[in-house]
Design a protein around this motif. Structure first.
Motif, mmCIF file in Angstrom:
data_model
loop_
_atom_site.group_PDB
_atom_site.id
_atom_site.type_symbol
_atom_site.label_atom_id
_atom_site.label_comp_id
_atom_site.label_asym_id
_atom_site.label_seq_id
_atom_site.Cartn_x
_atom_site.Cartn_y
_atom_site.Cartn_z
ATOM 1 N N ARG A 67 -2.770 -2.506 8.503
ATOM 2 C CA ARG A 67 -2.004 -1.761 9.505
ATOM 3 C C ARG A 67 -2.881 -1.327 10.671
ATOM 4 O O ARG A 67 -2.375 -0.764 11.636
ATOM 5 C CB ARG A 67 -1.451 -0.496 8.845
ATOM 6 N N VAL A 106 -7.347 3.297 1.928
ATOM 7 C CA VAL A 106 -6.449 2.146 1.663
ATOM 8 C C VAL A 106 -7.244 0.864 1.385
ATOM 9 O O VAL A 106 -6.844 0.072 0.524
ATOM 10 C CB VAL A 106 -5.412 1.887 2.774
ATOM 11 N N THR A 166 0.848 -1.206 0.000
ATOM 12 C CA THR A 166 0.000 0.000 0.000
ATOM 13 C C THR A 166 0.882 1.255 0.000
ATOM 14 O O THR A 166 0.535 2.252 -0.613
ATOM 15 C CB THR A 166 -0.972 0.006 1.204
ATOM 16 N N GLY A 167 2.045 1.171 0.637
ATOM 17 C CA GLY A 167 2.973 2.309 0.635
ATOM 18 C C GLY A 167 3.388 2.653 -0.795
ATOM 19 O O GLY A 167 3.368 3.824 -1.201
ATOM 20 N N GLN A 180 -8.633 -2.532 9.140
ATOM 21 C CA GLN A 180 -8.177 -3.057 7.842
ATOM 22 C C GLN A 180 -8.149 -4.587 7.864
ATOM 23 O O GLN A 180 -8.478 -5.248 6.880
ATOM 24 C CB GLN A 180 -6.791 -2.491 7.493
ATOM 25 N N VAL A 227 0.991 11.292 4.599
ATOM 26 C CA VAL A 227 2.104 10.335 4.467
ATOM 27 C C VAL A 227 3.421 10.984 4.896
ATOM 28 O O VAL A 227 4.199 10.393 5.645
ATOM 29 C CB VAL A 227 2.194 9.793 3.018
ATOM 30 N N LEU A 245 0.450 4.203 -2.668
ATOM 31 C CA LEU A 245 0.197 5.585 -2.229
ATOM 32 C C LEU A 245 1.281 6.533 -2.756
ATOM 33 O O LEU A 245 0.987 7.640 -3.198
ATOM 34 C CB LEU A 245 0.124 5.652 -0.695
ATOM 35 N N ARG A 246 2.544 6.079 -2.725
ATOM 36 C CA ARG A 246 3.632 6.932 -3.239
ATOM 37 C C ARG A 246 3.451 7.207 -4.734
ATOM 38 O O ARG A 246 3.696 8.310 -5.202
ATOM 39 C CB ARG A 246 5.001 6.290 -2.982
ATOM 40 N N ASP A 253 9.141 10.730 3.938
ATOM 41 C CA ASP A 253 8.731 10.262 5.270
ATOM 42 C C ASP A 253 9.839 9.462 5.957
ATOM 43 O O ASP A 253 9.626 8.880 7.008
ATOM 44 C CB ASP A 253 7.420 9.463 5.211
ATOM 45 N N ARG A 300 12.989 8.897 0.640
ATOM 46 C CA ARG A 300 11.566 9.133 0.894
ATOM 47 C C ARG A 300 11.396 10.298 1.865
ATOM 48 O O ARG A 300 12.114 10.387 2.851
ATOM 49 C CB ARG A 300 10.928 7.868 1.485
ATOM 50 N N GLY A 348 2.594 -4.050 4.287
ATOM 51 C CA GLY A 348 2.117 -2.756 4.800
ATOM 52 C C GLY A 348 0.607 -2.677 4.925
ATOM 53 O O GLY A 348 0.063 -1.616 5.203
ATOM 54 N N PHE A 349 -0.066 -3.763 4.740
ATOM 55 C CA PHE A 349 -1.521 -3.858 4.907
ATOM 56 C C PHE A 349 -1.828 -5.252 5.396
ATOM 57 O O PHE A 349 -1.284 -6.211 4.837
ATOM 58 C CB PHE A 349 -2.227 -3.617 3.563
ATOM 59 N N ARG A 395 5.938 7.399 12.736
ATOM 60 C CA ARG A 395 5.495 6.127 12.143
ATOM 61 C C ARG A 395 5.691 4.973 13.118
ATOM 62 O O ARG A 395 4.876 4.053 13.193
ATOM 63 C CB ARG A 395 6.262 5.866 10.835
ATOM 64 N N LEU A 449 -1.130 7.672 9.450
ATOM 65 C CA LEU A 449 -1.766 6.652 8.625
ATOM 66 C C LEU A 449 -2.852 7.277 7.754
ATOM 67 O O LEU A 449 -3.602 8.146 8.197
ATOM 68 C CB LEU A 449 -2.376 5.548 9.496
ATOM 69 N N VAL A 450 -2.925 6.806 6.538
ATOM 70 C CA VAL A 450 -3.961 7.237 5.596
ATOM 71 C C VAL A 450 -5.289 6.601 6.054
ATOM 72 O O VAL A 450 -5.275 5.468 6.562
ATOM 73 C CB VAL A 450 -3.551 6.766 4.174
HETATM 74 P P1 AMP Z 1 5.320 2.032 3.850
HETATM 75 O O1 AMP Z 1 5.846 2.167 2.451
HETATM 76 O O2 AMP Z 1 4.648 0.730 4.086
HETATM 77 O O3 AMP Z 1 6.366 2.370 4.892
HETATM 78 O O4 AMP Z 1 4.175 3.126 4.001
HETATM 79 C C1 AMP Z 1 4.459 4.515 3.858
HETATM 80 C C2 AMP Z 1 3.298 5.349 4.371
HETATM 81 O O5 AMP Z 1 2.131 5.132 3.576
HETATM 82 C C3 AMP Z 1 2.846 5.063 5.800
HETATM 83 O O6 AMP Z 1 3.629 5.726 6.780
HETATM 84 C C4 AMP Z 1 1.402 5.604 5.763
HETATM 85 O O7 AMP Z 1 1.365 7.020 5.788
HETATM 86 C C5 AMP Z 1 0.947 5.155 4.382
HETATM 87 N N1 AMP Z 1 0.382 3.791 4.412
HETATM 88 C C6 AMP Z 1 0.888 2.687 3.807
HETATM 89 N N2 AMP Z 1 0.116 1.614 4.030
HETATM 90 C C7 AMP Z 1 -0.906 2.040 4.805
HETATM 91 C C8 AMP Z 1 -2.029 1.410 5.399
HETATM 92 N N3 AMP Z 1 -2.257 0.098 5.239
HETATM 93 N N4 AMP Z 1 -2.869 2.157 6.152
HETATM 94 C C9 AMP Z 1 -2.670 3.477 6.325
HETATM 95 N N5 AMP Z 1 -1.633 4.145 5.802
HETATM 96 C C10 AMP Z 1 -0.750 3.445 5.044
#
Ligand code: AMP
Ligand code: ADP
Length: 219
Positions: free
Chosen positions: A88, A64, A31-32, A92, A53, A35-36, A158, A156, A85-86, A167, A58-59
């Protein structure tokens, strides 16, 4: 085969997810990454969530879960998939259950705080493909360039320290209940749950995961 990788940011889920999906020919759904991509292409969702993000929050579940629903409907998920990443949040996790998307295997990655910070502070990614590098542990062949395309690697937004701290806090508050939930499912015999020490080199962790999957599933 439906696999979920659990673990705080920077524990190596994306790195191992790639190995698993290449070996077992199932897609990795991060999911990350999705979203990116949205943020990068400045689409409708991207504009809405960019700030969330970057701040390490969290979104919203609704967004998501919707992304996941659309993604797992695709043809390439017919033989299974790997979620990175899902889920989270517990909502969900319930979403998967209520939509009859049962998970066969959850693997939790454990890495101590200091090492997580070291891993995240050196992380570089190739935005377009999601390929992951580390300046010390997995450097690209040419500094700051993707090995395959030669395109620039990025840090990144974040992955800045303030965002990372947020996070890690979010992980404790929001994702620990998901781990409890899967552990309980394990007790009920509804899925296999494994906890791995993910402080070793990625090759050793890859071997550990291979053994787990070989010994527990017919693949
Ligand atoms: P990641 O790449 O998994 O570290 O995710 C990067 C960012 O995307 C997280 O810090 C959240 O802001 C958002 N994100 C990714 N997956 C989720 C999820 N399942 N639920 C909510 N936010 C998410
Ligand atoms: P996550 O997906 O859990 O956020 P990543 O797979 O992106 O974690 O890994 C975080 C950083 O740590 C990346 O820079 C990656 O190259 C590096 N990394 C991943 N696994 C290991 C490992 N076993 N040893 C050292 N560094 C690692």
């Amino acid at each position: 085969m439906r696999i979920v990788l659990l673990g705080a940011p920077g524990t190596g889920k994306g790195t191992q997810g790639k190995f698993i999906t290449e070996k077992y020919n199932i897609p990795k759904i991060s999911t990350g990454d999705i979203l990116r991509e949205s943020i990068y292409s400045k689409d409708g969702i991207g504009k809405k969530i960019q700030k969330i993000v970057q701040e390490g929050k969290l979104v919203p579940d609704r967004i998501v879960c919707n992304l996941i629903r659309k993604r797992i409907q695709k043809k390439d998920c017919g033989n299974g998939f790997l979620l990175d990443g899902f889920p989270r949040t517990i909502e969900q996790a319930y979403y998967l259950e209520t939509n009859k998307t049962n998970i066969d295997c959850a693997i939790e990655f454990i890495v101590p705080y200091q090492l997580i910070l070291e891993r995240i502070s050196g992380r570089r990614i190739h935005m377009q493909s999601g390929r992951i590098y580390h300046i010390k542990f997995y450097p690209p062949k040419t500094k700051d360039k993707d090995d395959i395309t030669g395109e620039p690697l990025i840090i990144r937004k974040d992955d800045q320290i303030e965002s990372v701290k947020k996070r890690l806090k979010e992980y404790k508050i929001m994702t620990y209940p998901v781990i409890k939930y899967y552990k309980n499912k394990k007790r009920l015999g509804k899925l296999k749950f494994f906890k791995i020490d993910a402080t070793d080199s990625s090759l050793i962790i890859k071997k550990k995961i291979d053994i787990i999957l070989k010994n527990n599933f017919i693949l």
